[in-house]
Scaffold this active site. Structure first.
Site, short mmCIF file in Angstrom:
data_model
loop_
_atom_site.label_atom_id
_atom_site.label_comp_id
_atom_site.label_asym_id
_atom_site.label_seq_id
_atom_site.Cartn_x
_atom_site.Cartn_y
_atom_site.Cartn_z
N HIS A 143 0.76 -1.20 -0.02
CA HIS A 143 0.19 -0.02 -0.22
C HIS A 143 0.84 1.26 -0.15
O HIS A 143 0.89 2.26 -0.83
CB HIS A 143 -0.89 0.14 1.16
N ASP A 144 1.79 1.45 1.21
CA ASP A 144 2.17 3.13 1.25
C ASP A 144 2.98 3.36 0.52
O ASP A 144 2.97 4.73 0.12
CB ASP A 144 2.74 2.87 2.83
#
Ligand code: BDR
Ligand code: CA
Length: 339
Positions: free
Chosen positions: A268-269
């Site tokens: 994700h990040d």
């Protein structure tokens, strides 16, 4: 008049990243603050940002999320140490959401938050100032639209600043966050993504702050799953960072692979950093986004008016598409620059 939802509306939600042929290449690094709850994927986002000369990390602010604050703050120090950048100042911020009890995710990230790699203890300490005060100070002395905030955890720190000092939103060039999910649903409840669920009030404050907000939700991160051969390439870099990253990622993806029945998990990040560096790899839509804060059934739901069926104002660039190969090639290229 028809409204082209893929183009920025007028006002403060213009895409500040879009380059045109007449735009000269940026020479001054873009000042950013990474607001984070490391987390293996947070760790990769921090490493990617450190490796990018186009970005200047003013500081890293830790928040409680994946694991409690003492761990997330120490993990941020460890990651800077690993990357040979102990000079990056790390600040501890809020140890809980604005108006709720903390929810953590040890089942995903392990008890340390960055299980998988045995990172060296940091040689530097946390800054004495609280992250909320430090962000406030940075924005106060900044020029209009100068600083980009990159929240990759619950948005408790930045929301506390903007709730107390709403006019500071004008100093923010863009808030580019990982959070939310609409088309794929939630990853922590059927309707809520983890970062938003932990502090839904904070997410709602950020969306209503008037600062330009770009969201990289599950809808986009689930379109770029890690492949085993990519993690092998990261390991084969043979560097401290490459080996530690591969170890962390192998631990991290096991949970999602089992949960989703896929051969790789989402990362994700780091999408936040990749978007800052190469916005052309992403596609989304300017629309209204609200967060459910009341219903017990759907608390933390990201409600996206994708089709413009309400007259609620546009407040977000909501991203849903990514060039997955481009994303992983970029990450590998960045990691290869680190020790
Ligand atoms: C988000 O939640 C955390 O577990 C990850 O670090 C990421 O920021 C994904 O829902
Ligand atoms: Ca995170």
């Amino acid at each position: 008049m028809t409204l082209d939802l893929d183009c920025p509306p007028t006002g403060n939600h213009q895409n500040p990243n879009k380059l045109t042929s007449s735009t000269p290449p940026a020479i001054t690094p873009r000042p950013i603050i990474i607001d984070t709850d490391p987390g293996q994927d947070d760790a990769l986002a921090i490493l990617a940002a450190i490796a990018a000369p186009e970005l200047k990390i003013l500081g890293i602010t830790a928040v409680a999320g994946n694991v409690p604050l003492d761990l997330t703050a120490n993990n941020a120090l460890k990651i800077c140490e690993l990357a040979g950048r102990p000079d990056i100042p790390v600040f501890a911020g809020r140890d809980r959401p604005l108006r709720r009890d903390l929810i953590t995710a040890e089942q995903v990230h392990g008890t340390t938050g960055i299980d998988g790699a045995d990172l060296p203890e940091p040689t530097t300490s946390l800054q004495p100032q609280n992250a909320v005060d430090w962000i406030t100070e940075q924005l106060t002395k900044a020029n209009e639209q100068e600083i980009t905030i990159c929240p990759v955890g619950p948005m408790s720190n930045i929301a506390t600043v903007l709730e107390a000092y709403p006019t500071l939103s004008s100093k923010i060039r863009e808030i580019v966050c990982m959070g939310g999910g609409f088309f794929v649903g939630g990853n922590t409840t059927p309707t809520a993504e983890f970062n938003v669920l932990v502090d839904p009030e904070a997410a709602q404050i950020v969306l209503h702050s008037g600062a330009p907000v770009t969201m990289l939700p599950l809808d986009v991160t689930h379109k770029a799953l890690m492949a085993h051969h990519w993690i092998s390439k990261v390991r084969t870099l043979g560097t401290h960072c490459g080996i530690a990253a591969a170890n962390m990622l192998e631990f991290y993806e096991r949970f999602d692979m089992e949960k989703y029945g896929t051969s790789g998990g989402p990362l994700h990040d780091p999408n936040v950093i990749a978007y800052l560096l190469h916005p052309e790899m992403y596609k989304g839509r300017y629309c209204n986004v609200e967060i459910e804060t009341i219903s017990p059934l759907t608390t933390g739901m990201t409600v996206v008016d994708w089709w413009g069926v309400t007259d609620r104002p546009v407040n977000c660039y909501y991203i849903t598409e990514v060039d997955a190969d481009g994303f992983y090639n970029l990450l590998l290229e960045l990691l290869a620059r680190l020790p």
